[in-house]
Design a protein around this motif. Structure first.
Motif, short mmCIF file in Angstrom:
data_model
loop_
_atom_site.label_atom_id
_atom_site.label_comp_id
_atom_site.label_asym_id
_atom_site.label_seq_id
_atom_site.Cartn_x
_atom_site.Cartn_y
_atom_site.Cartn_z
N ILE A 165 18.88 41.52 36.02
CA ILE A 165 19.70 40.33 36.25
C ILE A 165 20.50 40.51 37.54
N ILE A 166 20.73 39.44 38.27
CA ILE A 166 21.57 39.49 39.46
C ILE A 166 23.04 39.48 39.03
N GLY A 167 23.78 40.50 39.49
CA GLY A 167 25.17 40.65 39.07
C GLY A 167 26.14 40.54 40.23
N MET A 168 27.43 40.50 39.89
CA MET A 168 28.48 40.35 40.88
C MET A 168 29.70 41.15 40.42
N ASP A 169 30.13 42.10 41.24
CA ASP A 169 31.34 42.87 40.98
C ASP A 169 32.42 42.41 41.95
N LEU A 170 33.59 42.08 41.43
CA LEU A 170 34.69 41.56 42.24
C LEU A 170 35.87 42.51 42.21
N ASP A 171 36.41 42.80 43.38
CA ASP A 171 37.67 43.52 43.50
C ASP A 171 38.70 42.50 43.99
N LEU A 172 39.73 42.25 43.17
CA LEU A 172 40.67 41.16 43.42
C LEU A 172 42.07 41.69 43.64
#
Length: 275
Positions: free
Chosen positions: A121-128
């Motif tokens: 699956i295409i994923g997304m990790d966010l640093d906020l």
């Protein structure tokens, strides 16, 4: 009846008003205590010597977004409408932690990692990074939609569609998370720079041989994702890539790794855009 267990499965969150089925979340408040360290004739530290110091609102959220959620996040990572922006839009994050709901204000995307590998699956990790936390807010249930998968992706490099076994897109907005001044919270979330890296792996064969040891001028590229219903495309102005010899990892296929930097073209095409 008391609740002696807080199950993560019963939590949920929203980003800029859009609820997401997050994989994990450690985004939130991180406080400090300031303590003077004077000489007292003892090695003991005294409780009354302490004051609450500044607190940060920071951390990460991992997602496998559906196409609509993917587009909504790209607008926050890159700029409104997917057009690159010098100043990003800030937004709120609301996290329902089961026992209480917290709203985090003036949040921006410090870093984003968008990734995929064959068969997955295409994923997304966010640093906020944000400014303040308040115990308030509400979160709706995320939409029941399927995610993008790796087989939906079409990678074009140097005007040719390429076979690819994995990709990783890193967008770093270099947010200043230390500018507290005379405040206990960040007065404002400010971008300092922008760097964009696209890392890909390919079979080293006659189709991809031209990708090795490219000219320093680089070439255009794009990453299209299409599940058959909702297509989106990430385009790059110029991708510049240093030479890295193909790896021989035993009695398996040779692999070509490209660690590319996306930059603005001499014709004025932005380093990245999204439609």
């Amino acid at each position: 009846m008391s609740k002696d267990y807080s199950p993560g499965a019963l939590t949920k969150l929203s980003i800029n008003g859009t609820p997401y089925a997050a994989l994990s979340c450690d985004f939130g408040k991180r406080g400090t205590i300031l303590r003077r360290n004077g000489l007292r004739g003892t090695r003991e530290h005294y409780a009354a010597d302490a004051r609450k110091g500044p607190y940060r609102v920071a951390g990460s959220i991992s997602l496998e977004p559906d196409p609509d959620g993917f587009a909504a996040m790209m607008a926050l990572i890159v700029g409104s409408g997917g057009n690159i922006a010098e100043q990003l839009t800030d937004f709120s994050v609301v996290v329902d932690r089961y026992e209480s709901i917290y709203t985090y204000a003036n949040v921006k995307v410090n870093r984003a990692r968008i990734y995929g590998r064959q068969g997955g699956i295409i994923g997304m990790d966010l640093d906020l990074i944000g400014t303040t936390e308040a115990e308030s807010g509400s979160v709706n249930t995320p939409a029941d939609n399927g995610p993008y998968i790796f087989a939906d992706s079409i990678l074009t490099l140097a005007a040719t569609s390429r076979e690819v076994s994995s990709f990783e897109l890193l967008i770093d907005n270099h947010i200043d998370g230390e500018r507290f001044l005379n405040s206990l919270t960040l007065p404002k979330v400010i971008e300092l720079d922008r760097t964009i890296q696209l890392n890909t792996t390919h079979p080293f064969n006659d189709t991809n041989k031209d990708l090795y040891d490219q000219a320093v001028a680089g070439a255009t590229g794009s990453l299209a994702i299409n599940d058959g219903t909702t297509p989106h495309t990430i385009s790059f102005g110029i991708l510049q890539v240093p030479a890295e010899s193909p790896a021989i990892r035993g009695k398996v296929e040779e692999v070509l790794t490209l660690n590319m930097e996306a930059v603005r073209s001499s014709a004025g095409v932005a380093s990245i855009s999204f439609v």
